[in-house]
Design a protein around this motif. Structure first.
Motif, mmCIF file in Angstrom:
data_model
loop_
_atom_site.group_PDB
_atom_site.id
_atom_site.type_symbol
_atom_site.label_atom_id
_atom_site.label_comp_id
_atom_site.label_asym_id
_atom_site.label_seq_id
_atom_site.Cartn_x
_atom_site.Cartn_y
_atom_site.Cartn_z
ATOM 1 N N ASP A 13 -22.586 9.345 -17.989
ATOM 2 C CA ASP A 13 -23.205 8.641 -16.865
ATOM 3 C C ASP A 13 -23.067 7.128 -16.987
ATOM 4 O O ASP A 13 -22.963 6.422 -15.986
ATOM 5 N N LYS A 14 -23.042 6.624 -18.207
ATOM 6 C CA LYS A 14 -22.961 5.178 -18.435
ATOM 7 C C LYS A 14 -21.587 4.621 -18.071
ATOM 8 O O LYS A 14 -21.436 3.427 -17.833
ATOM 9 N N LEU A 15 -20.587 5.484 -18.003
ATOM 10 C CA LEU A 15 -19.255 5.030 -17.579
ATOM 11 C C LEU A 15 -19.313 4.355 -16.207
ATOM 12 O O LEU A 15 -18.622 3.368 -15.961
ATOM 13 N N LEU A 16 -20.148 4.892 -15.327
ATOM 14 C CA LEU A 16 -20.203 4.392 -13.952
ATOM 15 C C LEU A 16 -20.824 2.997 -13.844
ATOM 16 O O LEU A 16 -20.702 2.338 -12.806
ATOM 17 N N LEU A 17 -21.460 2.540 -14.911
ATOM 18 C CA LEU A 17 -22.016 1.180 -14.906
ATOM 19 C C LEU A 17 -20.924 0.127 -15.043
ATOM 20 O O LEU A 17 -21.129 -1.035 -14.685
ATOM 21 N N TRP A 18 -19.780 0.524 -15.564
ATOM 22 C CA TRP A 18 -18.666 -0.396 -15.803
ATOM 23 C C TRP A 18 -17.758 -0.413 -14.572
ATOM 24 O O TRP A 18 -16.753 0.270 -14.507
ATOM 25 N N ARG A 19 -18.149 -1.202 -13.593
ATOM 26 C CA ARG A 19 -17.442 -1.221 -12.311
ATOM 27 C C ARG A 19 -17.056 -2.626 -11.880
ATOM 28 O O ARG A 19 -16.638 -2.832 -10.743
ATOM 29 N N ASN A 20 -17.220 -3.594 -12.764
ATOM 30 C CA ASN A 20 -16.908 -4.987 -12.420
ATOM 31 C C ASN A 20 -15.704 -5.502 -13.192
ATOM 32 O O ASN A 20 -15.445 -5.059 -14.308
ATOM 33 N N ALA A 21 -15.009 -6.435 -12.573
ATOM 34 C CA ALA A 21 -13.897 -7.130 -13.223
ATOM 35 C C ALA A 21 -13.900 -8.563 -12.718
ATOM 36 O O ALA A 21 -13.913 -8.801 -11.504
ATOM 37 N N GLY A 22 -13.933 -9.485 -13.637
ATOM 38 C CA GLY A 22 -13.919 -10.894 -13.245
ATOM 39 C C GLY A 22 -15.082 -11.275 -12.351
ATOM 40 O O GLY A 22 -14.925 -12.105 -11.457
ATOM 41 N N GLY A 23 -16.231 -10.647 -12.565
ATOM 42 C CA GLY A 23 -17.414 -10.950 -11.759
ATOM 43 C C GLY A 23 -17.410 -10.320 -10.380
ATOM 44 O O GLY A 23 -18.304 -10.588 -9.573
ATOM 45 N N ARG A 24 -16.430 -9.467 -10.099
ATOM 46 C CA ARG A 24 -16.330 -8.810 -8.791
ATOM 47 C C ARG A 24 -16.713 -7.344 -8.913
ATOM 48 O O ARG A 24 -16.351 -6.692 -9.878
ATOM 49 N N ASP A 25 -17.423 -6.833 -7.927
ATOM 50 C CA ASP A 25 -17.784 -5.424 -7.865
ATOM 51 C C ASP A 25 -16.562 -4.665 -7.361
ATOM 52 O O ASP A 25 -16.160 -4.798 -6.201
ATOM 53 N N CYS A 26 -15.980 -3.864 -8.237
ATOM 54 C CA CYS A 26 -14.725 -3.184 -7.912
ATOM 55 C C CYS A 26 -14.894 -1.953 -7.035
ATOM 56 O O CYS A 26 -13.896 -1.357 -6.618
ATOM 57 N N ARG A 27 -16.136 -1.591 -6.719
ATOM 58 C CA ARG A 27 -16.349 -0.512 -5.751
ATOM 59 C C ARG A 27 -15.946 -0.988 -4.358
ATOM 60 O O ARG A 27 -15.673 -0.181 -3.475
ATOM 61 N N ILE A 28 -15.917 -2.291 -4.153
ATOM 62 C CA ILE A 28 -15.584 -2.890 -2.862
ATOM 63 C C ILE A 28 -14.082 -3.167 -2.842
ATOM 64 O O ILE A 28 -13.573 -4.018 -3.573
ATOM 65 N N ARG A 29 -13.377 -2.416 -2.019
ATOM 66 C CA ARG A 29 -11.907 -2.509 -1.996
ATOM 67 C C ARG A 29 -11.388 -3.916 -1.726
ATOM 68 O O ARG A 29 -10.380 -4.323 -2.278
ATOM 69 N N SER A 30 -12.079 -4.659 -0.884
ATOM 70 C CA SER A 30 -11.610 -6.010 -0.545
ATOM 71 C C SER A 30 -11.705 -6.984 -1.729
ATOM 72 O O SER A 30 -11.168 -8.086 -1.661
ATOM 73 N N ASN A 31 -12.345 -6.581 -2.812
ATOM 74 C CA ASN A 31 -12.413 -7.427 -4.004
ATOM 75 C C ASN A 31 -11.145 -7.348 -4.852
ATOM 76 O O ASN A 31 -11.038 -7.998 -5.884
ATOM 77 N N ASN A 32 -10.192 -6.528 -4.400
ATOM 78 C CA ASN A 32 -8.876 -6.417 -5.035
ATOM 79 C C ASN A 32 -8.917 -5.978 -6.496
ATOM 80 O O ASN A 32 -8.117 -6.437 -7.309
ATOM 81 N N CYS A 33 -9.842 -5.109 -6.812
ATOM 82 C CA CYS A 33 -9.899 -4.552 -8.166
ATOM 83 C C CYS A 33 -10.351 -3.094 -8.111
ATOM 84 O O CYS A 33 -10.843 -2.553 -9.096
ATOM 85 N N TYR A 34 -10.181 -2.443 -6.968
ATOM 86 C CA TYR A 34 -10.671 -1.076 -6.797
ATOM 87 C C TYR A 34 -10.099 -0.132 -7.854
ATOM 88 O O TYR A 34 -10.748 0.831 -8.255
ATOM 89 N N GLY A 35 -8.892 -0.413 -8.329
ATOM 90 C CA GLY A 35 -8.285 0.426 -9.366
ATOM 91 C C GLY A 35 -9.143 0.531 -10.613
ATOM 92 O O GLY A 35 -9.166 1.566 -11.279
ATOM 93 N N VAL A 36 -9.870 -0.529 -10.944
ATOM 94 C CA VAL A 36 -10.766 -0.511 -12.098
ATOM 95 C C VAL A 36 -11.849 0.537 -11.883
ATOM 96 O O VAL A 36 -12.147 1.340 -12.775
#
Length: 168
Positions: free
Chosen positions: A130-153
């Motif tokens: 379950d803790k894996l899902l907490l790791w969703r940011n890259a470079g201070g951006r929320d990667c769940r948001i496709r427009s943040n250009n890190c959705y692959g993370v």
């Protein structure tokens, strides 16, 4: 051995499936490029060479074979520290591979400070998933948001999570 069989981490090593998945997610680039957080990267997601020298944008292109050598050297070093960090854990091969992939992606320091490591050492493998899902940011951006250009993370985390839950 079934994919759900848990054994001591000292008996495990990165599988062929690990490397196939790594190449699938990281891709291959002969030339240096900036990753999603702006770090110079080459080959199969490598930010440094075997000797520890950081990749520079001015580095010469490398072959796919060279990229594989670099990533195998990187993983080999990661595995030693990874295994030492979870000496009390019992994992399936799938869990070993997905958490090692996390280390390759997020780094040993982040792994060492993660609740996943602590939970695995306590034998609480399902909670660690379950803790894996907490790791969703890259470079201070929320990667769940496709427009943040890190959705692959984030997509990679979802894949790790589904594999983890499947064996727990």
């Amino acid at each position: 051995m079934s994919n759900k069989t848990k054994i001591s981490v000292v008996l495990l090593a990165a599988s062929a499936a690990f490397f196939t998945s790594l190449i699938g997610y990281e891709g291959y680039s002969s030339k240096p490029y900036k990753d999603s957080v702006g770090v110079a990267t080459i080959g199969i997601g490598s930010t440094q060479y075997e000797n520890g020298q950081r990749v520079k944008m001015t580095d010469k292109p490398i072959t796919k074979e060279r990229a594989i050598e670099i990533s195998k050297a990187h993983v080999s070093k990661d595995e030693v520290a990874f295994r030492n960090s979870i000496k009390n854990a019992r994992l399936s091969q799938a869990e070993y591979d997905l958490y090692l992939d996390f280390v390759y992606n997020f780094g040993q320091a982040n792994w060492n400070n993660s609740s996943m490591r602590t939970l695995l050492n306590q034998g609480r493998n399902r909670e660690a998933c379950d803790k894996l899902l907490l790791w969703r940011n890259a470079g201070g951006r929320d990667c769940r948001i496709r427009s943040n250009n890190c959705y692959g993370v984030y997509a990679r985390q979802l894949d790790r999570y589904s594999k983890c839950v499947a064996v727990n």
